[in-house]
Design an enzyme around this catalytic site. Structure first.
Site, PDB file in Angstrom:
ATOM      1  N   GLY A  55       0.799  -1.231   0.000  1.00  0.00           N
ATOM      2  CA  GLY A  55       0.000   0.000   0.000  1.00  0.00           C
ATOM      3  C   GLY A  55       0.829   1.276   0.000  1.00  0.00           C
ATOM      4  N   CYS A 139      -9.203   1.318   5.944  1.00  0.00           N
ATOM      5  CA  CYS A 139      -8.366   2.258   6.685  1.00  0.00           C
ATOM      6  C   CYS A 139      -9.238   3.151   7.546  1.00  0.00           C
ATOM      7  CB  CYS A 139      -7.584   3.142   5.720  1.00  0.00           C
ATOM      8  SG  CYS A 139      -6.505   2.225   4.648  1.00  0.00           S
ATOM      9  N   LYS A 174     -10.707  -2.901  -2.783  1.00  0.00           N
ATOM     10  CA  LYS A 174     -10.414  -4.012  -1.875  1.00  0.00           C
ATOM     11  C   LYS A 174     -11.291  -3.906  -0.639  1.00  0.00           C
ATOM     12  CE  LYS A 174      -6.725  -6.599   0.203  1.00  0.00           C
ATOM     13  NZ  LYS A 174      -5.295  -6.838   0.126  1.00  0.00           N
ATOM     14  N   ILE A 200     -10.377 -11.004   0.441  1.00  0.00           N
ATOM     15  CA  ILE A 200     -10.638 -10.136   1.577  1.00  0.00           C
ATOM     16  C   ILE A 200      -9.328  -9.589   2.160  1.00  0.00           C
ATOM     17  CG2 ILE A 200     -12.781 -11.219   2.284  1.00  0.00           C
ATOM     18  CD1 ILE A 200     -11.255 -12.887   4.302  1.00  0.00           C
ATOM     19  N   ASN A 201      -9.463  -8.468   2.837  1.00  0.00           N
ATOM     20  CA  ASN A 201      -8.371  -7.967   3.645  1.00  0.00           C
ATOM     21  C   ASN A 201      -8.328  -8.790   4.939  1.00  0.00           C
ATOM     22  OD1 ASN A 201      -6.308  -6.198   4.556  1.00  0.00           O
ATOM     23  ND2 ASN A 201      -7.239  -4.561   3.347  1.00  0.00           N
ATOM     24  N   GLY A 226      -3.934 -15.602   6.440  1.00  0.00           N
ATOM     25  CA  GLY A 226      -3.425 -16.973   6.344  1.00  0.00           C
ATOM     26  C   GLY A 226      -4.515 -18.025   6.343  1.00  0.00           C
ATOM     27  N   GLY A 252      -7.010 -14.706   0.619  1.00  0.00           N
ATOM     28  CA  GLY A 252      -7.315 -15.145   1.973  1.00  0.00           C
ATOM     29  C   GLY A 252      -6.916 -16.598   2.123  1.00  0.00           C
ATOM     30  N   GLY A 274      -0.996 -14.394  -0.538  1.00  0.00           N
ATOM     31  CA  GLY A 274      -0.489 -13.432   0.439  1.00  0.00           C
ATOM     32  C   GLY A 274       0.467 -14.055   1.437  1.00  0.00           C
ATOM     33  N   THR A 275      -0.047 -14.331   2.639  1.00  0.00           N
ATOM     34  CA  THR A 275       0.773 -14.809   3.756  1.00  0.00           C
ATOM     35  C   THR A 275       1.627 -16.027   3.398  1.00  0.00           C
ATOM     36  OG1 THR A 275      -0.831 -13.914   5.294  1.00  0.00           O
ATOM     37  CG2 THR A 275       0.574 -15.662   6.139  1.00  0.00           C
TER      38      THR A 275
END
Ligand SMILES: Cc1cc2nc3c(=O)[nH]c(=O)nc-3n(C[C@H](O)[C@H](O)[C@H](O)COP(=O)(O)O)c2cc1C
Length: 312
Positions: A55, A139, A174, A200-201, A226, A252, A274-275
């Site tokens: 970001g 945010c 997002k 998803i965030n 995760g 996700g 991601g993770t």
């Protein structure tokens, strides 16, 4: 006479999404792959569907105090706090590197007021080599006492509409998972002119050190990502797909092609790893290869045929 040998079955992983031509539907998720150079020695960036960078805000931001990462059962807690070099820092330091690659570059943006989002979107939109913007609406809105833009439809609509007015780049919104019903948020994004949504965030979460009785993260709370969040993400992607026809990018808890395929069937057109990258920097490549193997095994000629095919 010799019998002709059967030709190997070929499948096509490419697709068009929100005006972007992707060689495959596998991206990397914002904040988990740096800005590209950090991973370029272990992952050929040209093999990715798209690279989504960490970001970016208009001004540089130092993020939260440490400790800001903590591994939990089935996932990761993070409270990085969106540390980044700001729009000018990103343009000067990272964009020239990314321009050398033939891969769509998606820049994730954030702000603490609608004007912040507008200004960073405007600044980035004038730079060659940026192919789409992904707007992180999870945010805190400082003008609304810190409530997240992504948890109130009116605030989400405001920020999406305002950014839409200042950019011609494909716009991906997002979504936050921290809502009781994802569908109005997905619809708000579509109604305000977004080209795609991503979800998803991470989930707001917390861990406590029982010896000291203190929160593990200096920020007290953080975001859970995760494996643990994957089934929740599948449900939210499935519901969002019922609500809107714009494409969905799902993330996700993807660790292998299994989770990616699930997302595509549930309604996503593309996915982001991601993770999992923290445990295996080449996780995204394994997902691409596994997805291709799945399509071949099921004799599916194009990945596009898999999207939104859940059988109820
Ligand atoms: C360390 C870390 C940093 C992240 N930074 C961002 C970010 O800057 N912007 C954003 O929209 N999402 C950010 N995310 C959320 C991820 O992009 C992703 O939506 C989430 O982690 C779920 O996917 P995963 O379970 O595969 O990690 C971050 C996640 C992690 C773990």
């Amino acid at each position: 006479m010799t019998s002709p040998t059967a030709l190997p079955f070929k499948t096509d992983l490419s697709l068009e999404l929100a005006g972007l031509r992707l060689r495959n539907p596998v991206m990397v998720a914002s904040g988990t792959f740096g800005y590209g150079p950090e991973y370029a020695d272990v992952v050929d960036l040209n093999r990715l569907g798209a690279i989504v960078v960490k970001g970016i805000s208009l001004e540089p931001w130092t993020g939260n105090r440490t400790p800001r990462l903590h591994e939990v059962t089935g996932g990761l807690l993070n409270a990085i706090g969106l540390q980044n070099p700001g729009a000018e820092g990103f343009i000067a330091t990272y964009l020239p590197f990314l321009r050398k690659y033939d891969v769509p570059v998606v820049v994730n943006i954030w702000g603490r007021a609608v004007e912040d989002y507008v200004r960073v979107a405007e600044r980035l939109s004038s730079e060659p080599g940026i192919h789409a913007l992904e707007v992180n609406i999870s945010c805190p809105n400082i003008k609304e006492g810190g409530i997240s833009f992504g948890t109130r439809v009116d605030l989400a609509s405001q920020v999406i509409g305002a950014v839409r007015k200042v950019t011609r780049l494909p716009l991906i919104i997002k979504l936050s998972p921290n809502v009781s019903d994802i569908r109005p948020f997905a619809r708000a994004a579509a109604d305000e002119g977004a080209d795609a949504i991503s979800l998803i965030n991470s989930f707001p979460a917390m861990a406590i050190d029982i010896e000291t009785r203190r929160p593990v993260l200096a920020n007290v709370t953080g975001g859970l990502s995760g494996a643990a969040i994957h089934p929740i993400a599948v449900k939210l992607v499935y519901e969002a797909a019922q609500a809107v026809s714009i494409p969905i990018i799902a993330m996700g808890g993807i660790r292998s092609a299994q989770e990616a395929v699930e997302f595509l069937i549930a309604g996503a057109s593309a996915v982001a790893v991601g993770t999992a990258t923290f445990a295996d920097p080449q996780a995204c490549l394994r997902v691409i290869e596994g997805l291709e193997a799945y399509l071949v095994r099921h004799r599916i000629a194009s990945v596009r045929e898999l999207i939104r095919t859940v059988r109820l």
